[in-house]
Structure formats: C-alpha cells, structure tokens
Enzyme design. Structure first.
Site, short mmCIF file in Angstrom:
data_model
loop_
_atom_site.label_atom_id
_atom_site.label_comp_id
_atom_site.label_asym_id
_atom_site.label_seq_id
_atom_site.Cartn_x
_atom_site.Cartn_y
_atom_site.Cartn_z
N GLY A 212 0.83 -1.21 0.00
CA GLY A 212 0.00 0.00 0.00
C GLY A 212 0.86 1.25 0.00
N ASN A 213 0.26 2.36 0.33
CA ASN A 213 1.03 3.60 0.43
C ASN A 213 0.46 4.47 1.55
OD1 ASN A 213 -1.04 5.50 -0.74
ND2 ASN A 213 -0.79 4.12 -2.49
N ARG A 214 1.08 5.62 1.78
CA ARG A 214 0.74 6.43 2.96
C ARG A 214 -0.44 7.37 2.77
NH1 ARG A 214 5.40 5.50 5.96
NH2 ARG A 214 7.27 5.42 4.69
#
Ligand code: C5P
Length: 397
Positions: A212-214
């Site tokens: 995923g990412n932030r």
C-alpha cells in the site's frame, strides 16, 4: 466566499430540539454548527427543556434560546425565526413533533415556525424502535418527505430503555452532512456529475498482506464533500477508512488499482468530471498467493508488475483532473503528466516538504492548466484546497 467546505459560515440555522433522551446531543449539534460559523438559534419544546436547559444552548450559541410563542424577544417569535432561517433543523425530532408537522398543526412555537418558513427543513428522528416502526410514524415521515422535508434516518443501537433497535439519533456528523447537502442543493455545481477517487490502493500479496502507500484519503474526501456541498452529484471511489460522513454521495469501496479502474471506467460514462485524487499503486505482485505466505528466515523475491494507469485508460468527454505528488522538479513532472494522461488540470504538490501532503491536514499546491498557465497557492488546509480546486473546475465547466 462561503462555498463547499466552509458553506455554513454566516448561515442562520434554527435548531429545533424536542423531548427525546437524545436532546443532550442537540448541544453538540449546536456547538459544531456554531464553530463552523453558523448563526444558530435554538428553539426548544417544553418537554425538551426537561432534558436539557435553554441556558446550555444559549451559552453554546451566544443566542437566546426560544421556548415559547409568548417569550419576550422583541418580535413575533415564529414569524421572525421562520423568516430569518436559512434552514430549520429539528434534531432530535420525537414521534410527537413528526406527527404534528405531518398533520399541519400549529400548536407550539416549533410547529408554527416550520409551517411559516419557506426555507429547507431537515428532520432527524429519535425514538424507541416500536414507536419508529409504528405504521403511523412511518406514514407521517413519508408525508413529510413528500412535502420536501429531508429526513435523516435514525441509526441502530442501544436505546434509552436498554433494548437494541432502530431509533437512535443519527450521528451528529451525519446530521451536519445532511444540513450541508440540503443547503448546497442549488450551489454552483448543481446538476454536475463528478467522480472522485480517494485513498491509497492496496495490492494483494496474500490473503493477509498487501502493498500500500501512505495516502490518508483526506484530499479526495475533502473534494468529494465540498463538491456535494456545492450541489454536485458525487460518486466517490475510495479505499477503506474514510475520515468522515458521506451523506448524499454514492460510495464505492475498492481495494486494488484494477478494481478502481473497472469502477471508474463504468462511472465516467455519464460523468462531467473525473478527479483522480487517489494514490494509485504503480506496481502489484505478479502472482498474489491464495494462502498466507509462511514466515521464513530466508529472503523472499516478489516480482512486481505495472498496474494499468487509470487516467490514461479512461476516455470520454469529461473534465480530467489529475494529481502530481512530486519530490523534485515539480512543474516539469506535472506538465509531463498532463501531456501523457491528457489532463485539463493538474494539482501539483511537493511532498518532500514538512507538514504538507500525505497524512497531513495541509497541503501546498500549484494548479497547472492545459494552456500552460499556473497558479501557486500557499500552505492551506486540505478542505480549503478542495474549495479552490472546485472554484477552478466550476470555471472550466
Ligand atoms: O504517474 P503518477 O502516479 O504520479 O500520476 C498521478 C496521477 O495519476 C494521480 O491523479 C493518480 O490518481 C493518477 N494515477 C492513475 N492510475 C495509476 C497511477 C496514478 O490514474 N495507475
């Protein structure tokens, strides 16, 4: 200007509180509306005053709470209040006030002022499940809907009696969302169909893990909310964990970039605008496992393959807005994106700076247009960025 996310500023809202155990939540509603800049006058029925005092509401709103037709306020209470209201909100609304309004009664201050107002009326019922599910209450609510009142459905949960069921006052945030929806119906984006994507996509590694990412999804969410508040018909395509209410929006929860592509492709068929605020993954595991990868003390090689670029894949006659979160050569990279993805508008931001971008409530953006013009903005709340972006989009329409 008061639009989108700061639309409550300067609005006069008459908050009717009736005699439900949820009357204490009226204080929270009054407080949130007041803090958002609304001028709130509370009208309380006699039973409501048994649950919560007018003094509480006066202290919160800074305005005299009005409890009777005959109270000395310097005017004809029901007419003065009815005429100055931009909106009448009744929360909580008991079965009694709902029945009296449905019957066209004018037997106390609140019922008189609702009859007398030409402004929109929002009603948030709260009562015991059996009363809410009673056919008579159902018919009364139906009648109010037919007369143009907006009903904020109660939630399910524990009731004052200890029983569980439907009848709890809707969440305060949802009630305020309904107020914004109703107040903004004829805003500058009325009738426009806007698809907004939000959040970071998740690419499955195995049934429990993902890449995923932030992204917190805040930017997309603020844009969706502001567009809704300006009258747009909003379809929000988002990954999990929205930061707030989505009253009036159609929400599509997805996980992976491929799901987002499929959903967006369908939704843009009749859209006027696509705003791709989501942080879409660039790569995904080539072969996600169908069972959990076992722990091991050896290194694991995972082959990543590119995911489809949604903006490049979806075509059509709608305004195309993309984001460019960069750590270097902001303008150059944003312009490249505009060309490659055929965008009308790019929202470029430098995510290397502290206090802006991913996870923050603030952002510092530059807007870049097809004709090469740019507009630089200072660091501001994401809710404000959303309004500025929608001002520009309204202009492009
Ligand atoms: O190429 P980059 O990911 O930096 O581009 C960002 C813009 O492109 C954003 O608006 C993002 O939502 C969109 N995007 C997309 N599909 C992808 C990756 C990004 O539509 N696979």
């Amino acid at each position: 200007m008061t639009s989108g996310n700061n639309m409550l500023e300067g609005k006069t809202i008459i908050l009717g509180i009736t005699g439900s155990i949820a009357a204490f939540k009226g204080a929270d509603i009054a407080s949130k509306l007041t803090r958002a800049g609304a001028n709130v006058t509370v009208v309380m029925t006699e039973p409501a005053c048994r649950f919560i005092t007018p003094l509480t509401l006066e202290s919160i709103t800074g305005n005299q709470a009005v409890t009777s037709l005959w109270q000395e306020t310097g005017g004809i209470n029901h007419i003065t209040l009815a005429e100055k209201a931009d909106m009448v909100l009744i929360a909580p609304a008991t079965a009694s006030i709902i029945a009296r309004l449905a019957g066209g009664f004018a037997d106390d201050l609140l019922s008189c002022l609702v009859l007398a107002t030409k402004s929109p009326v929002v009603i948030a019922p709260a009562m015991h499940t059996a009363m809410y599910e009673n056919k008579l209450t159902g018919q009364n609510i139906q009648k109010l809907k037919e007369c143009g009142f907006m009903i904020v459905e109660p939630g399910e949960g524990r009731l004052a009696s200890g029983a569980y069921g439907k009848g709890r006052l809707a969440d305060v945030e949802v009630i305020i969302g309904a107020v914004k929806l109703k107040l903004g119906v004829n805003g500058d984006l009325a009738g426009k169909k806007i698809v907004v994507t939000a959040g970071g996509t998740r690419e499955s590694l195995d049934p429990v893990r993902y890449i995923g990412n932030r992204s917190s999804g805040k930017t997309g969410y603020e844009i969706a909310q502001a567009a809704r508040n300006r009258g747009a018909c909003v379809k929000l395509v988002t990954t999990a964990g929205l930061p707030g209410e989505t009253v009036g929006m159609e929400v599509f929860e997805i996980e992976a970039a491929q799901d987002m592509l499929v959903t967006v492709r369908e939704l843009v068929k009749d859209a006027d605008c696509l705003i791709m605020a989501a942080a879409v993954a660039d790569f995904k595991p080539e072969k996600p496992l169908s069972s959990k990868m076992k722990k091991s003390d050896r290194a694991v090689n995972i082959k990543l393959i590119p995911v489809p670029d949604i903006l490049s894949e979806v075509k059509g006659k709608f305004l195309r807005v993309g984001f460019a979160a960069e750590t270097e050569n902001l303008e150059y990279n944003a312009r490249l994106k505009m060309k490659n993805k055929d965008l009308d508008l790019v929202v470029a931001n430098d995510v290397s700076g502290k206090g802006a971008g991913f996870g923050s409530d603030y952002n510092k953006v530059t807007l870049i247009y097809r004709d090469q013009t740019t507009k630089d903005y200072p660091l501001m709340a994401k809710s404000h960025v959303a309004d500025i972006l929608l001002d520009e989009i309204a202009g492009l329409f």
